[in-house]
Design a protein around this motif. Structure first.
Motif, PDB file in Angstrom:
ATOM      1  N   UNK A   1     -14.974  -3.256   5.088  1.00 16.60           N
ATOM      2  CA  UNK A   1     -14.529  -2.768   3.783  1.00 16.60           C
ATOM      3  C   UNK A   1     -13.088  -3.218   3.538  1.00 16.60           C
ATOM      4  N   UNK A   2     -12.273  -3.191   4.583  1.00 18.16           N
ATOM      5  CA  UNK A   2     -10.876  -3.625   4.453  1.00 18.16           C
ATOM      6  C   UNK A   2     -10.809  -5.111   4.099  1.00 18.16           C
ATOM      7  N   UNK A   3     -11.636  -5.905   4.759  1.00 18.97           N
ATOM      8  CA  UNK A   3     -11.648  -7.344   4.450  1.00 18.97           C
ATOM      9  C   UNK A   3     -12.081  -7.583   3.006  1.00 18.97           C
ATOM     10  N   UNK A   4     -13.086  -6.831   2.571  1.00 17.57           N
ATOM     11  CA  UNK A   4     -13.562  -6.971   1.185  1.00 17.57           C
ATOM     12  C   UNK A   4     -12.438  -6.585   0.206  1.00 17.57           C
ATOM     13  N   UNK A   5     -11.729  -5.530   0.522  1.00 11.96           N
ATOM     14  CA  UNK A   5     -10.623  -5.072  -0.329  1.00 11.96           C
ATOM     15  C   UNK A   5      -9.548  -6.152  -0.448  1.00 11.96           C
ATOM     16  N   UNK A   6      -9.154  -6.713   0.698  1.00 12.62           N
ATOM     17  CA  UNK A   6      -8.121  -7.752   0.682  1.00 12.62           C
ATOM     18  C   UNK A   6      -8.597  -8.982  -0.094  1.00 12.62           C
ATOM     19  N   UNK A   7      -9.858  -9.352   0.084  1.00 15.21           N
ATOM     20  CA  UNK A   7     -10.391 -10.520  -0.613  1.00 15.21           C
ATOM     21  C   UNK A   7     -10.358 -10.315  -2.130  1.00 15.21           C
ATOM     22  N   UNK A   8     -10.686  -9.120  -2.575  1.00 17.60           N
ATOM     23  CA  UNK A   8     -10.657  -8.832  -4.014  1.00 17.60           C
ATOM     24  C   UNK A   8      -9.217  -8.866  -4.535  1.00 17.60           C
ATOM     25  N   UNK A   9      -8.295  -8.396  -3.704  1.00 16.70           N
ATOM     26  CA  UNK A   9      -6.895  -8.432  -4.125  1.00 16.70           C
ATOM     27  C   UNK A   9      -6.379  -9.879  -4.166  1.00 16.70           C
ATOM     28  N   UNK A  10      -6.843 -10.699  -3.234  1.00 19.61           N
ATOM     29  CA  UNK A  10      -6.468 -12.110  -3.227  1.00 19.61           C
ATOM     30  C   UNK A  10      -6.900 -12.796  -4.528  1.00 19.61           C
TER      31      UNK A  10
END
Length: 449
Positions: A273-282
């Motif tokens: 979930x953290x990786x998905x969050x960072x990817x969306x922020x990127x």
């Protein structure tokens, strides 16, 4: 005797004892005749001093006096069990259950035999007859299902027991073992969906469901559950996952950053979930570059992540977008934070140095990597290319000739080496050699086609 069966990694079978039934031990039952009593108490005395053979002789006298006495058969079974005469023990316990099928202790005798002999099918059959007397023996049944790899049945029974008696350490450990295999997750997913319907305010069910969806790569479903959780339990840490997505969609950058930092710093929230969050922020930062510094800070949360090189992945993102300066920054960040000699990241960095026409740092890094990987021709090529661009033609010639020896079955790379050697000789004023290498490169490229 109640025997708790515990499995460790599906292969260790242990027991612990507890007397939870209100039924009376059979030896407490009053004896009918003096002769019977004398023989029965003699058997108890002999069993107490571990003279099991003599105890059996006394019990056989009891059975002659009272052929249908279940207590004597039960005691007989216990003595045979001590002698490890398992078949005789089982026969005696079975006779006791035939005479008095409502006495839990007699069935437990058969269960003890099945435990000692590892006859798990008999153990399961027997424990199912004991459960009507005492439902807590379902914990033994769960353990038996684990031993026999009947994980679906174990999971269903675990959920039944958790609902009725609350969670236990053993059951939760078994559940983790089952769900770690993946294929049994659908049973638990269905259970959690039903639990949420029955009790929509219980946060743990949402969290467990989010984790299961995340582990099975169904991140969209995980986010939907997080959205539902945010609605039902707004104070939940996991609710921030849904709130972050909402802030991004509404272009509320400052609120999204606050929510993202909460998610990334929270040890309870699953790493996927953290990786998905960072990817969306990127993706968001790519359209809103004013938040680039917040992206850099966010990457720091993943410095010790063993699964994903986050800075490298962000470098690839910018690399593919043609934003070479950003790609260089994140590739260098990755190499600084992790391994400065990572082969893949160094090759990516050298490529993007070339595209950005940053030949001085490219040449320096390529020469350093030749020392680390002396048989990798790519690093010689980049060193030669860089030296040519810096007009260090003699250095380019030397390093390219060294690296060409390591090129095997790669026509395109061999052609590129020859092109750069031609450029080096051109810079050195040797037109004949220049033409020789250019012609060779041309022939190699034709062969490739």
């Amino acid at each position: 005797m109640k025997r708790r069966v515990v499995v460790f990694l599906f292969i260790v079978f242990l027991g612990s004892s507890a007397l939870v039934s209100a039924q009376t031990e059979p030896e407490d039952t009053a004896m009918a005749t003096d002769e019977y009593q004398d023989s029965f108490y003699e058997s108890l005395k002999q069993k107490g001093i571990e003279n099991y053979d003599k105890a059996i002789v006394s019990l056989e006298k009891c059975i002659k006096l009272k052929p249908n006495d279940a207590v004597a058969y039960f005691e007989l079974g216990k003595n045979y069990l001590k002698l490890k005469d398992y078949q005789a023990a089982q026969n005696s316990f079975e006779k006791a259950t035939q005479l008095d099928p409502k006495n839990k202790w007699y069935w437990l005798g058969i269960y003890d035999v099945s435990y000692e002999t590892k006859n798990y099918s008999l153990a399961i059959e027997t424990i199912q007859k004991i459960i009507p007397f005492d439902e807590e023996y379902k914990d033994d049944l769960i353990s038996l299902y684990m031993i026999t790899n009947q994980f679906d049945k174990a999971l269903l029974t675990i959920n039944e027991m958790n609902d009725k008696f609350g969670k236990s350490e053993d059951r939760e450990r078994y559940k983790l073992q089952i769900l770690s295999q993946g294929k049994h997750q659908n049973v638990e997913i269905d259970n959690l969906i039903n639990q949420i319907k029955q009790n929509p305010k219980k946060e743990s069910n949402y969290v467990n469901l989010i984790i299961l969806y995340s582990q099975s790569e169904e991140t969209d479903k995980a986010l939907e559950v997080a959205k539902q959780l945010a609605k039902e339990v707004p104070s939940s840490d996991w609710a921030q996952v849904s709130l972050f997505k909402g802030y991004i969609d509404k272009n509320e950058g400052d609120s999204a950053i606050k929510s993202m930092n909460f998610i990334l710093s929270n040890p309870k929230i699953d790493s996927k979930i953290k990786h998905r969050t960072l990817n969306e922020f990127l993706i968001y930062v790519n359209k809103n570059p004013q938040y680039a510094s917040d992206l850099e800070k966010a990457i720091g949360y993943f410095d010790n992540d063993p699964n994903v090189d986050v800075a490298k992945e962000i470098g690839k993102f910018y690399h593919n977008k043609g934003q070479y300066e950003n790609a260089i920054k994140y590739y260098e960040k990755n190499l600084s934070a992790r391994s400065d000699t990572d082969r893949e990241t160094n090759l990516l960095l050298l490529e993007v140095y070339t595209l950005a026409k940053q030949f001085e740092p490219m040449t320096k890094r390529a020469m350093t990597m030749i020392e680390v990987y002396p048989s990798q021709p790519q690093f010689y090529y980049y060193a030669g290319l860089g030296n040519n661009q810096l007009k260090q033609f003699k250095n380019a010639k030397t390093v390219l000739e060294m690296g060409l020896d390591y090129v095997v079955d790669d026509k395109k790379m061999e052609a590129n080496f020859n092109i750069q050697l031609g450029e080096a000789y051109n810079g050195l004023g040797d037109a004949k050699k220049k033409e020789e290498y250019f012609l060779k490169a041309n022939e190699l490229l034709k062969q490739k086609k």
